[in-house]
Design a protein around this motif. Structure first.
Motif, short mmCIF file in Angstrom:
data_model
loop_
_atom_site.label_atom_id
_atom_site.label_comp_id
_atom_site.label_asym_id
_atom_site.label_seq_id
_atom_site.Cartn_x
_atom_site.Cartn_y
_atom_site.Cartn_z
N LEU A 133 2.12 1.57 -3.62
CA LEU A 133 1.06 1.99 -4.55
C LEU A 133 0.66 3.45 -4.32
O LEU A 133 0.38 4.18 -5.28
CB LEU A 133 -0.16 1.08 -4.42
N LEU A 134 0.63 3.87 -3.08
CA LEU A 134 0.31 5.26 -2.80
C LEU A 134 1.39 6.19 -3.36
O LEU A 134 1.08 7.20 -3.99
CB LEU A 134 0.15 5.47 -1.29
N VAL A 163 7.82 6.80 -5.37
CA VAL A 163 7.85 5.35 -5.15
C VAL A 163 8.86 5.01 -4.07
O VAL A 163 8.60 4.18 -3.18
CB VAL A 163 8.16 4.59 -6.47
N LEU A 200 7.64 10.27 -10.11
CA LEU A 200 7.26 8.87 -9.96
C LEU A 200 8.34 8.11 -9.20
O LEU A 200 8.05 7.39 -8.23
CB LEU A 200 7.03 8.23 -11.33
N SER A 215 0.83 -1.21 0.00
CA SER A 215 0.00 0.00 0.00
C SER A 215 0.87 1.26 0.00
O SER A 215 0.52 2.25 -0.67
CB SER A 215 -0.97 -0.01 1.18
N PHE A 245 2.93 9.49 -10.15
CA PHE A 245 2.38 9.50 -11.51
C PHE A 245 1.46 10.70 -11.71
O PHE A 245 1.48 11.35 -12.76
CB PHE A 245 1.61 8.20 -11.78
N GLY A 246 0.66 11.00 -10.68
CA GLY A 246 -0.24 12.16 -10.79
C GLY A 246 0.51 13.47 -10.91
O GLY A 246 0.14 14.34 -11.70
N LEU A 285 3.41 5.48 -5.83
CA LEU A 285 3.32 5.37 -7.28
C LEU A 285 2.23 6.27 -7.83
O LEU A 285 2.44 7.00 -8.80
CB LEU A 285 3.07 3.92 -7.68
N SER A 286 1.07 6.25 -7.20
CA SER A 286 -0.05 7.05 -7.72
C SER A 286 0.21 8.55 -7.53
O SER A 286 -0.12 9.34 -8.42
CB SER A 286 -1.35 6.62 -7.05
N ILE A 287 0.78 8.95 -6.41
CA ILE A 287 1.08 10.37 -6.21
C ILE A 287 2.13 10.83 -7.21
O ILE A 287 2.01 11.89 -7.83
CB ILE A 287 1.54 10.64 -4.75
#
Length: 115
Positions: free
Chosen positions: A53-54, A77, A73, A50, A60-61, A56-58
Motif C-alpha cells: 500500500l505504501l 508497487v 505506480l 503495508s 500513484f502520487g 502503491l500510494s507513492i
C-alpha cells in the motif's frame, strides 16, 4: 488415632516444592512474550500489505504529480512488495532466534570503515 504431622518432613517437602518452582521461574523467559502462530501470521500479512500500500500510494502520487502513465505506480508497487518481503524475513529471523536474542546476520561494513 490422629497422628501429628511430621514438621521436619513437611518443611523438607516445602523446600523441595519451592526449589522446583524457583527453577521453573528461572528457565521461562521473563521479558520476552511468546506469540501464537496466528499472531505471527497476521503480523507478517500486515507487513506485506503495508509495504504494498505504501508503494502503491507513492507511485500513484508521483504519476499524478508528473502526469505520467502508471510507470511509477508499477515500479513503486514492486519496490513496496520487495520491502514487505524483506521486513517479513527479518521478523521471521527475529522470532526464530528467540525473544531475547538478535537475528544472526553479519554486520554490514561501510566502505568508509578502515578497521
Amino acid at each position: 488415632m490422629t497422628e501429628e504431622p511430621d514438621t521436619a518432613r513437611l518443611a523438607a517437602l516445602e523446600a523441595r516444592i519451592a526449589s522446583v518452582k524457583g527453577k521453573a521461574a528461572k528457565t521461562s523467559p521473563g521479558s520476552g512474550k511468546v506469540f501464537s502462530q496466528g499472531e505471527v501470521a497476521w503480523r507478517m500479512v500486515i507487513e506485506l500489505v503495508s509495504g504494498l500500500l505504501l508503494g502503491l500510494s507513492i507511485g500513484f502520487g508521483l504519476d499524478f504529480l508528473f502526469g505520467t502513465q502508471p510507470i511509477f505506480l508499477v515500479i513503486f508497487v514492486l519496490l513496496g512488495f520487495v520491502a514487505g518481503v524483506r521486513t517479513m524475513m527479518k521478523t521471521a529471523q527475529t522470532l526464530q532466534a528467540g525473544p531475547n536474542k538478535q537475528p544472526a546476520t553479519a554486520p554490514i561494513k561501510d566502505e568508509g570503515d578502515n578497521g
